[in-house]
Design a protein around this motif. Structure first.
Motif, PDB file in Angstrom:
ATOM      1  N   ARG A   1      39.277 -58.525  -7.645  1.00  0.00           N
ATOM      2  CA  ARG A   1      37.894 -58.405  -8.116  1.00  0.00           C
ATOM      3  C   ARG A   1      36.934 -58.305  -6.933  1.00  0.00           C
ATOM      4  NH1 ARG A   1      37.682 -62.706 -10.587  1.00  0.00           N
ATOM      5  NH2 ARG A   1      38.018 -62.019 -12.747  1.00  0.00           N
ATOM      6  N   ARG A   2      37.130 -59.167  -5.947  1.00  0.00           N
ATOM      7  CA  ARG A   2      36.256 -59.150  -4.770  1.00  0.00           C
ATOM      8  C   ARG A   2      36.300 -57.790  -4.086  1.00  0.00           C
ATOM      9  NH1 ARG A   2      37.291 -59.136   0.331  1.00  0.00           N
ATOM     10  NH2 ARG A   2      39.526 -59.575   0.015  1.00  0.00           N
ATOM     11  N   ARG A   3      37.485 -57.230  -3.934  1.00  0.00           N
ATOM     12  CA  ARG A   3      37.629 -55.947  -3.245  1.00  0.00           C
ATOM     13  C   ARG A   3      37.047 -54.800  -4.061  1.00  0.00           C
ATOM     14  NH1 ARG A   3      43.884 -56.206  -1.550  1.00  0.00           N
ATOM     15  NH2 ARG A   3      43.445 -54.190  -0.512  1.00  0.00           N
ATOM     16  N   LEU A   4      37.198 -54.843  -5.392  1.00  0.00           N
ATOM     17  CA  LEU A   4      36.600 -53.815  -6.244  1.00  0.00           C
ATOM     18  C   LEU A   4      35.079 -53.811  -6.102  1.00  0.00           C
ATOM     19  CD1 LEU A   4      38.742 -54.311  -9.479  1.00  0.00           C
ATOM     20  CD2 LEU A   4      38.663 -52.204  -8.128  1.00  0.00           C
ATOM     21  N   ILE A   5      34.499 -55.002  -6.114  1.00  0.00           N
ATOM     22  CA  ILE A   5      33.047 -55.113  -5.985  1.00  0.00           C
ATOM     23  C   ILE A   5      32.586 -54.553  -4.644  1.00  0.00           C
ATOM     24  CG2 ILE A   5      31.136 -56.762  -5.767  1.00  0.00           C
ATOM     25  CD1 ILE A   5      32.648 -58.553  -7.786  1.00  0.00           C
ATOM     26  N   PHE A   6      33.325 -54.862  -3.580  1.00  0.00           N
ATOM     27  CA  PHE A   6      32.925 -54.398  -2.254  1.00  0.00           C
ATOM     28  C   PHE A   6      33.088 -52.887  -2.116  1.00  0.00           C
ATOM     29  CE2 PHE A   6      33.515 -53.927   2.417  1.00  0.00           C
ATOM     30  CZ  PHE A   6      32.253 -54.380   2.788  1.00  0.00           C
ATOM     31  N   ILE A   7      34.126 -52.336  -2.729  1.00  0.00           N
ATOM     32  CA  ILE A   7      34.306 -50.876  -2.701  1.00  0.00           C
ATOM     33  C   ILE A   7      33.118 -50.191  -3.353  1.00  0.00           C
ATOM     34  CG2 ILE A   7      35.638 -48.964  -3.697  1.00  0.00           C
ATOM     35  CD1 ILE A   7      38.149 -50.694  -3.267  1.00  0.00           C
ATOM     36  N   LYS A   8      32.711 -50.703  -4.499  1.00  0.00           N
ATOM     37  CA  LYS A   8      31.566 -50.091  -5.185  1.00  0.00           C
ATOM     38  C   LYS A   8      30.311 -50.175  -4.321  1.00  0.00           C
ATOM     39  CE  LYS A   8      28.586 -50.292  -9.168  1.00  0.00           C
ATOM     40  NZ  LYS A   8      28.067 -51.125 -10.245  1.00  0.00           N
ATOM     41  N   GLU A   9      30.064 -51.340  -3.723  1.00  0.00           N
ATOM     42  CA  GLU A   9      28.894 -51.489  -2.850  1.00  0.00           C
ATOM     43  C   GLU A   9      28.949 -50.499  -1.694  1.00  0.00           C
ATOM     44  OE1 GLU A   9      29.027 -55.536  -1.637  1.00  0.00           O
ATOM     45  OE2 GLU A   9      28.217 -56.327  -3.518  1.00  0.00           O
ATOM     46  N   THR A  10      30.136 -50.311  -1.140  1.00  0.00           N
ATOM     47  CA  THR A  10      30.295 -49.402  -0.006  1.00  0.00           C
ATOM     48  C   THR A  10      30.042 -47.955  -0.414  1.00  0.00           C
ATOM     49  OG1 THR A  10      31.940 -50.913   0.945  1.00  0.00           O
ATOM     50  CG2 THR A  10      31.838 -48.703   1.862  1.00  0.00           C
ATOM     51  N   ILE A  11      30.524 -47.559  -1.584  1.00  0.00           N
ATOM     52  CA  ILE A  11      30.278 -46.192  -2.056  1.00  0.00           C
ATOM     53  C   ILE A  11      28.788 -45.973  -2.297  1.00  0.00           C
ATOM     54  CG2 ILE A  11      30.658 -44.553  -3.943  1.00  0.00           C
ATOM     55  CD1 ILE A  11      33.440 -45.693  -4.296  1.00  0.00           C
ATOM     56  N   MET A  12      28.111 -46.959  -2.886  1.00  0.00           N
ATOM     57  CA  MET A  12      26.679 -46.814  -3.137  1.00  0.00           C
ATOM     58  C   MET A  12      25.894 -46.795  -1.828  1.00  0.00           C
ATOM     59  SD  MET A  12      26.840 -46.310  -6.261  1.00  0.00           S
ATOM     60  CE  MET A  12      25.065 -46.041  -6.502  1.00  0.00           C
ATOM     61  N   ASN A  13      26.328 -47.575  -0.837  1.00  0.00           N
ATOM     62  CA  ASN A  13      25.686 -47.530   0.486  1.00  0.00           C
ATOM     63  C   ASN A  13      25.890 -46.161   1.131  1.00  0.00           C
ATOM     64  OD1 ASN A  13      24.773 -50.175   0.295  1.00  0.00           O
ATOM     65  ND2 ASN A  13      26.533 -51.031   1.387  1.00  0.00           N
ATOM     66  N   GLU A  14      27.093 -45.625   0.970  1.00  0.00           N
ATOM     67  CA  GLU A  14      27.368 -44.282   1.490  1.00  0.00           C
ATOM     68  C   GLU A  14      26.450 -43.268   0.820  1.00  0.00           C
ATOM     69  OE1 GLU A  14      31.501 -42.099   2.153  1.00  0.00           O
ATOM     70  OE2 GLU A  14      30.857 -41.920   0.055  1.00  0.00           O
ATOM     71  N   THR A  15      26.279 -43.409  -0.488  1.00  0.00           N
ATOM     72  CA  THR A  15      25.416 -42.496  -1.242  1.00  0.00           C
ATOM     73  C   THR A  15      23.983 -42.557  -0.724  1.00  0.00           C
ATOM     74  OG1 THR A  15      26.798 -42.860  -3.197  1.00  0.00           O
ATOM     75  CG2 THR A  15      24.655 -41.829  -3.554  1.00  0.00           C
ATOM     76  N   GLU A  16      23.472 -43.779  -0.482  1.00  0.00           N
ATOM     77  CA  GLU A  16      22.128 -43.925   0.062  1.00  0.00           C
ATOM     78  C   GLU A  16      22.052 -43.351   1.475  1.00  0.00           C
ATOM     79  OE1 GLU A  16      19.239 -44.953  -1.346  1.00  0.00           O
ATOM     80  OE2 GLU A  16      20.448 -44.812  -3.180  1.00  0.00           O
TER      81      GLU A  16
END
Length: 444
Positions: free
Chosen positions: A262-277
Motif C-alpha cells: 500500500r505504501r509503495r502504491l501511494i508513493f508511485i501515484k504521487e511520483t507520477i503526479m509530480n512527473e505530470t506537474e
C-alpha cells in the motif's frame, strides 16, 4: 523469412495495435519485425487483475507454418512462477486449439497466441495443473485458495509496483532518480540492446513505459481495494505456501506484506503526479527555446480553437495555462438534454515534452461522479489519432457525454461508479442520481 510472412506479421501487429482490446499491446523495433514485445493486462476478477505481464515473442523462419516462440519476462529475474504453465524461467506452455485438436494451425496468429496465454490467467490458476480434476479434498481446496492469494500479492508487487518503480526511478530508500527517457536506451550494439539489464529480466527496449503509467492511474483505486481486501487474510511476513507442482528453481516463494505494498502504491501515484506537474516547467523551457514540440503544440492549440469557433461550438472554452502550450485548460459546459446538462466542468490537459510518445494526462478538476473519471479526477478516454490534440479534445468530450458505452471492465477507473453503471436497473438509477447531484454541485 519470406516477404509474404513478413507482411502477415506486420498485419497482425497492426491489427492488435489498432484494435479495441485494452488487455493486449504489442510493439517491435522497425528493423526487427520478427521480435515482438507483448503486454497482457491481467483479466478482471482474477488474482492477475490489472497486472502488467510482458512477453518476448519471436517468429520462426517458417511462420505461420510453426507457432511463434514465447518467453515470459515478468518473472522477477527468474524467481517467480506466475502460473503452472508460466515458469520462472520464462517458459510458457501452451496448447493450441486447432481443427485437429490441441495443435498449432497456420490459420492462427499473434492475437490467438496472446489470447491463449491470457486464458491461463483464470480465477483459479491451479486448474491449469495436470491432475487438477482429481483435486477435490479439503487440503486441495486450501492449496487452491493459498495459490490464488500469493498470485494476487505478487501480481501487485512484481508486475505493477516493481515495474512502475523501475520506470519512475524510485529507489528502495524512497529517493527518486531521473529515469531514462521513453524509447531505447542509448546503446548502438544490437546484441547489447537485447541484453538483460540490471538484476531483472527486462530488456532495454521499453515500448510500454507510458502505457503502464497511464493505466496505473486508471487502476490505482482497484489496486488499493485489492490490498484492503486481502490484508486481513494474511499477517505481515506470513510465508507463502509452496504448491505440490512447484519445484526448486521454479517456484513462487515469498512472504505477504500488504502494508508495504500500500505504501509503495501511494508513493508511485504521487511520483507520477509530480512527473505530470513537472511537464509544465519543462514545457515553459521548451517554449522559451522555441523548440519544435512547443511550436507544434502552440499551432495545434490555435487550430483547435479556430475549429471550435468555426463550428460554433460554445460548449468548450479552451485556453493555455499562463500561455504554456503544454498545459491546456478546458472549460466544458454540459450539453443540453444530457445527464451533464447545466454543469460547468474544469479540465486540465497536461502534455509531455515527449508528446506524442508520452500521451496527455487529463484531470477533471471539478468533482464528478462518473464511470470514466477516477475519484481523483483521472479521465479514461480514447483518442482516435493519438498524435493530434484535436482528436484528444474530441475524445475527452465523447468520454464525458457517452451514456451507453459498451461494457469493458478494463475501463474501470472508478470501481463504485462502474459497479452501479453496469449493475441492475436500480443500480443505474442510483448512478444517475449521484451523477446529477455532482453536476448540480458544479455550479454552486
Amino acid at each position: 523469412m519470406s516477404n509474404q510472412a513478413i507482411l502477415r506479421i506486420g498485419r497482425e501487429i497492426s491489427q492488435i495495435q489498432h484494435g479495441t482490446d485494452l488487455s493486449l499491446a504489442v510493439a517491435c523495433k522497425e528493423a526487427d519485425i520478427r521480435n515482438i514485445k507483448a503486454l497482457i493486462v491481467g483479466p478482471p476478477e482474477t488474482p492477475y487483475e490489472f497486472g502488467f505481464f510482458e512477453f518476448a515473442i519471436k517468429f520462426p523462419e517458417d511462420y505461420p507454418g510453426s507457432p511463434p516462440h514465447v518467453h515470459g519476462t515478468t518473472t522477477n529475474g527468474g524467481r517467480c512462477r506466475f502460473n503452472p504453465n508460466i515458469y520462472a524461467t520464462g517458459k510458457v506452455c501452451l496448447t493450441w486449439r486447432g481443427e485437429s485438436g490441441e495443435q498449432w494451425s497456420s490459420a492462427q496468429g499473434l492475437e490467438s497466441v496472446l489470447i491463449s496465454i491470457q486464458s491461463l490467467m483464470s480465477s483459479n490458476p491451479y486448474e491449469n495443473e495436470p491432475g487438477f480434476e482429481n483435486a477435490k479434498s479439503d487440503h486441495d481446496r486450501r492449496n487452491m485458495a493459498h495459490y490464488v492469494a500469493k498470485i494476487r500479492h505478487e501480481t501487485l508487487r512484481i508486475s505493477v509496483i516493481q515495474r512502475l518503480e523501475d520506470f519512475l526511478g524510485i529507489q528502495s530508500d524512497g529517493s527518486v532518480f531521473p529515469p531514462t527517457p521513453p524509447g531505447f536506451l542509448q546503446d548502438d550494439d544490437d546484441e547489447e540492446e537485447d541484453r538483460l539489464t540490471g538484476d531483472d529480466d527486462r530488456p532495454s527496449f521499453e515500448p510500454f513505459r507510458d502505457l503502464l503509467k497511464r493505466r496505473f492511474l486508471w487502476y490505482y483505486e482497484s489496486y488499493i481495494n485489492a490490498v484492503n481486501a486481502a490484508e486481513p487474510e494474511a499477517s505481515p511476513s506470513q510465508q507463502f505456501k509452496r504448491m505440490p507442482f512447484e519445484s526448486v528453481g521454479n517456484t513462487m516463494d515469498g512472504r505477504f506484506h500488504y502494508p508495504d505494498l500500500r505504501r509503495r502504491l501511494i508513493f508511485i501515484k504521487e511520483t507520477i503526479m509530480n512527473e505530470t506537474e513537472g511537464w509544465a516547467a519543462e514545457g515553459m523551457k521548451a517554449l522559451a527555446k522555441e523548440s519544435r514540440i512547443a511550436v507544434n503544440l502552440q499551432r495545434q492549440h490555435e487550430q483547435v480553437v479556430e475549429d471550435l469557433k468555426n463550428k460554433k461550438n460554445f460548449m468548450i472554452d479552451l485556453g493555455l495555462e499562463k500561455g504554456n502550450p503544454f498545459v491546456w485548460d478546458m472549460t466544458y459546459f454540459g450539453r443540453p438534454m444530457t445527464q451533464l446538462d447545466g454543469g460547468i466542468f474544469q479540465i486540465r490537459i497536461c502534455l509531455s515534452p515527449n508528446f506524442p510518445e508520452e500521451q496527455p494526462r487529463v484531470i477533471v478538476k471539478t468533482p464528478l461522479f462518473h464511470n470514466r473519471i477516477s475519484k481523483d479526477g483521472i479521465l479514461c478516454y480514447f483518442p482516435k489519432k493519438p498524435e493530434e490534440m484535436k482528436s484528444h479534445v474530441e475524445a475527452i468530450i465523447e468520454a464525458l457525454e457517452e451514456e451507453t458505452p459498451p461494457y469493458d471492465p478494463r475501463t474501470t477507473v472508478h470501481p463504485e461508479a462502474s459497479k452501479l453503471f453496469w449493475g441492475t436497473a436500480e443500480d443505474k438509477k442510483k448512478y444517475n442520481r449521484l451523477l446529477r447531484r455532482s453536476v448540480q454541485r458544479s455550479i454552486e
